[in-house]
Design an enzyme around this catalytic site. Structure first.
Site, PDB file in Angstrom:
ATOM      1  N   LYS A  79      18.706 -72.220  -4.555  1.00  0.00           N
ATOM      2  CA  LYS A  79      18.975 -73.235  -5.579  1.00  0.00           C
ATOM      3  C   LYS A  79      19.841 -74.351  -4.995  1.00  0.00           C
ATOM      4  O   LYS A  79      20.775 -74.077  -4.233  1.00  0.00           O
ATOM      5  CB  LYS A  79      19.672 -72.569  -6.772  1.00  0.00           C
ATOM      6  CG  LYS A  79      19.815 -73.461  -8.004  1.00  0.00           C
ATOM      7  CD  LYS A  79      20.479 -72.685  -9.154  1.00  0.00           C
ATOM      8  CE  LYS A  79      20.604 -73.545 -10.399  1.00  0.00           C
ATOM      9  NZ  LYS A  79      21.249 -72.828 -11.518  1.00  0.00           N
ATOM     10  N   SER A 158      18.667 -73.298 -16.062  1.00  0.00           N
ATOM     11  CA  SER A 158      18.635 -74.374 -15.087  1.00  0.00           C
ATOM     12  C   SER A 158      17.977 -73.987 -13.762  1.00  0.00           C
ATOM     13  O   SER A 158      17.517 -74.870 -13.037  1.00  0.00           O
ATOM     14  CB  SER A 158      20.059 -74.856 -14.807  1.00  0.00           C
ATOM     15  OG  SER A 158      20.796 -73.849 -14.134  1.00  0.00           O
ATOM     16  N   SER A 182      21.000 -69.287 -17.199  1.00  0.00           N
ATOM     17  CA  SER A 182      20.239 -70.081 -16.225  1.00  0.00           C
ATOM     18  C   SER A 182      19.460 -69.291 -15.177  1.00  0.00           C
ATOM     19  O   SER A 182      18.644 -69.861 -14.466  1.00  0.00           O
ATOM     20  CB  SER A 182      21.171 -71.059 -15.504  1.00  0.00           C
ATOM     21  OG  SER A 182      21.422 -72.163 -16.331  1.00  0.00           O
TER      22      SER A 182
END
Lengths: 496, 95
Positions: A79, A158, A182
């Site tokens: 990420k 997210s 997330s």
């Protein structure tokens, strides 16, 4: 490309690599090729091809030695929120345009030290603020489960890019972070496994901060066992993070396969909302049946303050964000606005921040500043922290009575279309996190696992919430469910 | 309470954000909506509840007050958008 290496789990790759039936280089090339073909999905913001090839070569050399670590040679998507030395890291925000960290986050350091390969950085909502990956600087990532591009669905957020990458076989596994859901919500939307560890299990050092008392890194994987393998490597005490716990680290994989007979599983009735769609209710029932048939004891329980979790979260998270994001000023790193003659330092700050942050980030910074401002601090911020105490006590009371884990749905719906966000108010969007937020507020570990497809053929997830530090227990329970639910579907490859 | 334009202007200033007139209007509306949502918290009596300070109970860690890292100004400045003679460069602060 070799057909038989598609959709492999880490546990399978690990044994193929050790038997030398597959090389890390071969596998790395396979994923890089998949990434190239899947540009439409926009799940990677940066591909580190050269690094990946050299790490894979290194790993293949190490394979010859007897002591090979679990993740040696396993290719990951990381990420964009993790600082990776020498590689672009900007939490999908314009304000960090051009930022190349000179240091490595502890979690990725742990990963690479064990010999893992980085394929690239994955797309996400700006500063991890969002549930759809649509607030990204790089544009939205697309859910591989969409039937076609014109009917594109969000992968959730997210950690949307990380989820999409695992689901579309663009990596063996990925890393995400979870502040209010997330990791788990995108895992549910894309039919993969996502684990949020206990707060303090993984170091936050080098992870771009959103809400420091809630943020926690964790694995996003194809199977439950893989989540256990990855957690083992990335977790552990770190002197560089004062909130990382000095606590014994078990072998999370070792408990998998143990009997769950007699385990007391709570079913919190507050999670059965009036608006809950039938398909979510049916899925939840299916999960309950599986656990019951395996010998677990289901107990109806109450978490009385559940309805206050989201309002408390939307005070605490923005408050922490407003102070964490104060560092972005156009001076030290990242984006800097053009200033006009006569502009002073304050003008530079204001122009940089107004141009560099997206709308959702600005909204949360303003909320956070408001709830921390003189006259409102007691009424909002302190109140929310008091409610947070009550929410944590709700869980503690059940655990004291012998409840070992709780079973709930992960999300109130399946993946929704890209663009739907614009028809929704911010508050409606926040409701996506209704089942995931309470565990962040209470610091508890929780896992989402794919449990089935709905009528539209979209994946839905179930969530197991555990006692603090008992990730091994929910991993074992999730593994039993995975075994019985037999979710093994992959999205139809429409994107090449 | 609902948030009016004046409050939005004040918190925007505190947040070091510049908002256009239109943005100020929308923000006032959206923040008011969020506050209505958050207001729900008032329904609970918390008079005898302590606010949470740490989610996983642990002793505050102490370390000796010694420098353990540093001495690389070039690496620190490498990411800065504007650097002059080994310093971050900003517009004039003092008239």
């Amino acid at each position: 490309m070799n057909e038989d290496i598609s959709n492999l789990a880490i546990s399978q790759i690990r044994s193929l690599l050790r038997k030398r039936e597959l090389s890390s280089l071969e596998l790395t090339r396979y994923y890089l090729n998949n990434i190239e073909q899947a540009k439409t999905l926009n799940s990677y913001s940066f591909v580190s091809e050269e690094l990946a090839i050299s790490q894979a070569n290194e790993a293949d050399k190490k394979m010859a030695s007897a002591e090979v670590e679990d993740l040696c040679g396993i290719p990951f998507g990381i990420k964009d929120i993790f600082c990776t030395r020498g590689f672009p890291t900007q939490a999908a925000s314009k304000i960090l345009d051009g930022f190349i960290p000179d240091y490595e986050s502890t979690v990725t350091e742990n990963l690479f030290r064990s010999g893992a390969v980085m394929l690239g950085k994955t797309n996400m909502d700006e500063f991890a603020m969002g549930s759809s990956n649509e607030t990204s600087r790089y544009g939205p990532s697309i859910n591989p489960w969409s039937s076609e591009l014109t009917k594109a669905l969000v992968p959730g957020g997210s950690s949307g890019g990380s989820a999409a990458a695992v689901s579309a076989d663009l990596c063996a596994a990925s890393l995400g972070t979870d502040t209010g859901g997330s990791i788990r919500q995108p895992a549910s939307f894309t039919g993969i496994v996502g684990l949020k560890p206990t707060y303090g299990r993984c170091s936050r050092y080098g992870i771009i901060a959103f809400a420091s008392s809630l943020d926690q890194a964790g694995p996003m994987t194809k199977t439950v066992r893989d989540a256990a393998i990855v957690l083992k490597t990335i977790s552990g005490h770190d002197p560089k993070d004062s909130t990382s716990a000095k606590i014994n680290k078990p072998d999370f994989e070792a408990d998998i396969g143990k009997s769950i007979k007699g385990k007391k599983i709570g079913i919190p009735h507050e999670y059965k909302t009036e608006e809950m769609p039938q398909e979510i209710q049916d899925l939840w029932d299916k999960g309950k049946n599986v656990l019951e048939s395996a010998g677990a004891e289901l107990i109806d329980v109450s978490l009385p303050h559940t309805q206050y979790a989201l309002p408390a979260y939307y005070v605490i998270a923005p408050a922490e964000a407003s102070s964490n994001l104060a560092r972005y000023d156009g001076v030290k790193y990242g984006y800097r606005a053009q200033i006009s003659p006569g502009d002073n330092l304050i003008d530079l700050y204001e122009k940089t921040r107004s141009e560099g942050f997206g709308d959702e980030v600005k909204r949360r910074l303003l909320i956070g500043t408001f709830v921390l401002s003189t006259g409102f601090y007691e009424a909002y911020y302190i109140k929310a922290q008091q409610v947070r105490t009550l929410i944590k006590e709700d869980f503690e009371n059940l655990y004291k009575e012998g409840i070992e884990a709780l079973l709930t749905p992960t999300t109130p719906s399946s993946a929704f279309p890209i663009g739907k966000k614009d028809e929704m108010s911010p508050v409606e969007m926040y409701l996506n996190d209704i089942f995931t937020v309470p565990t962040n507020l209470a610091g508890l570990p929780a896992i989402s696992l794919p449990a089935g497809l709905n009528k539209q053929g979209l994946p839905l997830g179930l969530q197991l919430i555990g006692r603090p530090w008992e990730e091994a227990n929910i991993l074992n329970l999730a593994h039993v469910m995975e075994d019985n639910l037999k979710f093994s579907q992959n999205p139809k490859k429409w994107w090449t | 309470m609902s948030i009016d334009r004046e409050v939005v202007k004040k918190i925007a200033k505190l947040s070091r954000l510049k908002l256009t007139v239109a943005q100020t209007e929308t923000t006032a509306k959206e923040l008011s909506e969020v506050l209505v949502f958050v207001k729900k918290l008032e329904k609970i009596d918390t008079s005898s509840v302590s606010p949470m300070t740490t989610v996983t109970p642990m002793e505050s860690k102490e370390r000796s007050d010694k420098i353990s890292d540093g001495n690389y100004p070039d690496e620190i400045l490498r990411n800065a958008p504007n650097v002059k003679e080994g310093f971050f460069s900003v517009p004039k602060v003092i008239e």
